[in-house]
Design an enzyme around this catalytic site. Sequence first.
Site, short mmCIF file in Angstrom:
data_model
loop_
_atom_site.label_atom_id
_atom_site.label_comp_id
_atom_site.label_asym_id
_atom_site.label_seq_id
_atom_site.Cartn_x
_atom_site.Cartn_y
_atom_site.Cartn_z
N SER A 112 81.12 -49.06 -31.07
CA SER A 112 81.28 -49.34 -29.60
C SER A 112 80.99 -50.82 -29.55
CB SER A 112 79.89 -48.73 -29.00
OG SER A 112 79.73 -49.26 -27.68
N LEU A 171 76.34 -32.31 -36.47
CA LEU A 171 76.30 -33.70 -37.07
C LEU A 171 75.12 -33.77 -37.92
CD1 LEU A 171 77.18 -36.17 -34.10
CD2 LEU A 171 78.34 -36.00 -36.42
N LYS A 199 74.32 -46.91 -32.50
CA LYS A 199 75.62 -47.20 -32.71
C LYS A 199 75.77 -48.32 -33.88
CE LYS A 199 78.76 -45.44 -31.22
NZ LYS A 199 79.19 -43.95 -31.65
N TYR A 243 70.64 -45.92 -27.56
CA TYR A 243 71.76 -45.55 -27.75
C TYR A 243 72.46 -46.98 -28.60
CZ TYR A 243 76.76 -45.37 -26.97
OH TYR A 243 78.14 -45.11 -27.23
N THR A 273 84.75 -39.34 -33.98
CA THR A 273 84.51 -39.84 -32.55
C THR A 273 82.95 -38.96 -32.18
OG1 THR A 273 85.62 -38.03 -31.50
CG2 THR A 273 86.53 -39.85 -31.89
P1 NAP Z 1 81.32 -37.45 -24.82
O1 NAP Z 1 82.40 -36.94 -24.03
O2 NAP Z 1 79.77 -37.26 -24.48
O3 NAP Z 1 81.45 -36.88 -26.25
C1 NAP Z 1 80.40 -36.89 -27.19
C2 NAP Z 1 81.05 -36.06 -28.56
O4 NAP Z 1 79.94 -36.15 -29.57
C3 NAP Z 1 81.20 -34.68 -28.13
O5 NAP Z 1 82.33 -34.22 -28.59
C4 NAP Z 1 79.93 -33.91 -28.97
O6 NAP Z 1 80.49 -32.56 -29.45
C5 NAP Z 1 79.59 -34.74 -29.91
N1 NAP Z 1 78.12 -34.51 -30.56
C6 NAP Z 1 77.18 -35.01 -29.83
N2 NAP Z 1 76.16 -34.65 -30.56
C7 NAP Z 1 76.51 -33.85 -31.59
C8 NAP Z 1 75.90 -33.18 -32.55
N3 NAP Z 1 74.87 -33.23 -33.07
N4 NAP Z 1 76.91 -32.58 -33.62
C9 NAP Z 1 78.12 -32.62 -33.25
N5 NAP Z 1 78.68 -33.31 -32.32
C10 NAP Z 1 78.12 -33.80 -31.65
O7 NAP Z 1 81.30 -38.83 -25.23
P2 NAP Z 1 82.59 -39.93 -25.53
O8 NAP Z 1 82.42 -40.88 -24.19
O9 NAP Z 1 83.74 -39.19 -25.60
O10 NAP Z 1 82.04 -40.49 -26.63
C11 NAP Z 1 82.97 -40.46 -27.86
C12 NAP Z 1 82.52 -41.40 -28.85
O11 NAP Z 1 82.84 -42.85 -28.18
C13 NAP Z 1 81.15 -41.58 -29.10
O12 NAP Z 1 80.94 -42.00 -30.72
C14 NAP Z 1 80.47 -42.82 -28.35
O13 NAP Z 1 79.32 -43.31 -28.71
C15 NAP Z 1 81.75 -43.67 -28.36
N6 NAP Z 1 81.84 -44.64 -27.10
C16 NAP Z 1 82.01 -44.17 -25.87
C17 NAP Z 1 81.96 -45.16 -24.89
C18 NAP Z 1 82.16 -44.45 -23.38
O14 NAP Z 1 82.27 -45.49 -22.36
N7 NAP Z 1 82.64 -43.39 -23.12
C19 NAP Z 1 82.01 -46.34 -25.01
C20 NAP Z 1 81.92 -46.92 -26.37
C21 NAP Z 1 81.90 -45.90 -27.29
P3 NAP Z 1 79.97 -31.34 -28.66
O15 NAP Z 1 81.13 -30.41 -28.20
O16 NAP Z 1 79.47 -30.31 -29.95
O17 NAP Z 1 78.97 -31.65 -27.45
#
Ligand code: NAP
Length: 329
Positions: free
Chosen positions: A114, A51, A153, A149, A70
């Site tokens: 989110s 990113l 968002k 965080y 995502t």
């Molecule tokens: P996660 O498992 O930690 O996944 C985060 C993702 O972001 C991974 O694919 C990671 O890729 C990528 N990422 C982080 N920093 C990056 C960078 N510098 N460059 C490229 N990719 C990067 O979390 P998740 O729960 O699946 O979250 C996915 C989305 O949902 C996010 O936007 C989060 O804000 C949103 N969200 C999550 C929740 C929840 O409760 N889980 C709730 C609301 C919203 P790498 O493979 O490269 O690490």
Amino acid sequence: GGSGYLGSHCVQQLLEKGYTVHATTRKLEKAEHLKQLKHADINLKIFVADLLTPGSFDEAFNGCESVLHTASPFFVGGDNYQKDILLKPALDGTRNVLEACRKANVKRVALTASTACVYVWYGKYDETHVMTEADWSDEEAVVKDENWYTHSKIEAEKFAWEFSKRDDCTFKLSVMNPCLIIGPMLQPVLNTSCKVICNFVGMNEIANECKAFVDVRDVAEAHVNQIEKDLNDESWGKRYCLVGGSPHFKEVAGWVKTYLSENDMGAAAEKVPTTVSSKLNPPKLGAPPPHPLKYDVSRSETLLGIKYKPVEESIRSNVASLIELGFLK
Ligand code: NAP
């Protein structure tokens, strides 16, 4: 962000529907699990992209009609909890991703925001307020509280809406606003939201509050259903609050305990507390504790066809994954 918790489910659903999928990750090792998904051998291509690097997504988006954005860092607190570590990848990353979409003439974008953009009110509303897509978090209070965080968002979502209004924007945008996501895990590492369920084991007492949860399969389906919509469909250009339920933590602890016992994890089950704290935390997300969040998710049900799974089922499958992956020994 195909390697992450939500991203992996999006990739799985797209592959199961027969699409050709380009997934991105910062390190190929992080996306190994995607290769085990059905149809991955023929229809999945994995690209390295960051990113923080402009142009990083150009190759991955080449030939793509739709993009599910995502990827974003998701963690709260800890030694590295600093503004720039969260804000830069979220905001600059959204800029890089949307620029790459424009260059590749992408037609549809579903972006993961989110409820952090919606219900971080710090007590501005009482327990009678019904959360809808018209709500925005109190950004001034968020910054004052150094809630980076949430700040990341909100800024990323606002930027995306601005970008979508530009004359040279090639795509229709919709934004998904899920609350805390739980349910089965496809990736081998423990992500922030599933850790919330893990943390019930060994907790001293249960917080006297409710929490809004949604199943990861429902959130992935909302993204996938959106990008399948015709460009003239009324579903485009909208935010979607995605919430499956808002149980009290006492109820959640009870489910975690039961499912651990049912899976021969009696010792871990015993470490899940039954005592509810006598202290009430100050209001921050949604309704002030101990009240449940009132919400209206009819837009996602009507326009995206989501039928929410009960939170109990999401907890059950989350506990099963946590046991299988060895996070609940
Ligand atoms: P996660 O498992 O930690 O996944 C985060 C993702 O972001 C991974 O694919 C990671 O890729 C990528 N990422 C982080 N920093 C990056 C960078 N510098 N460059 C490229 N990719 C990067 O979390 P998740 O729960 O699946 O979250 C996915 C989305 O949902 C996010 O936007 C989060 O804000 C949103 N969200 C999550 C929740 C929840 O409760 N889980 C709730 C609301 C919203 P790498 O493979 O490269 O690490």
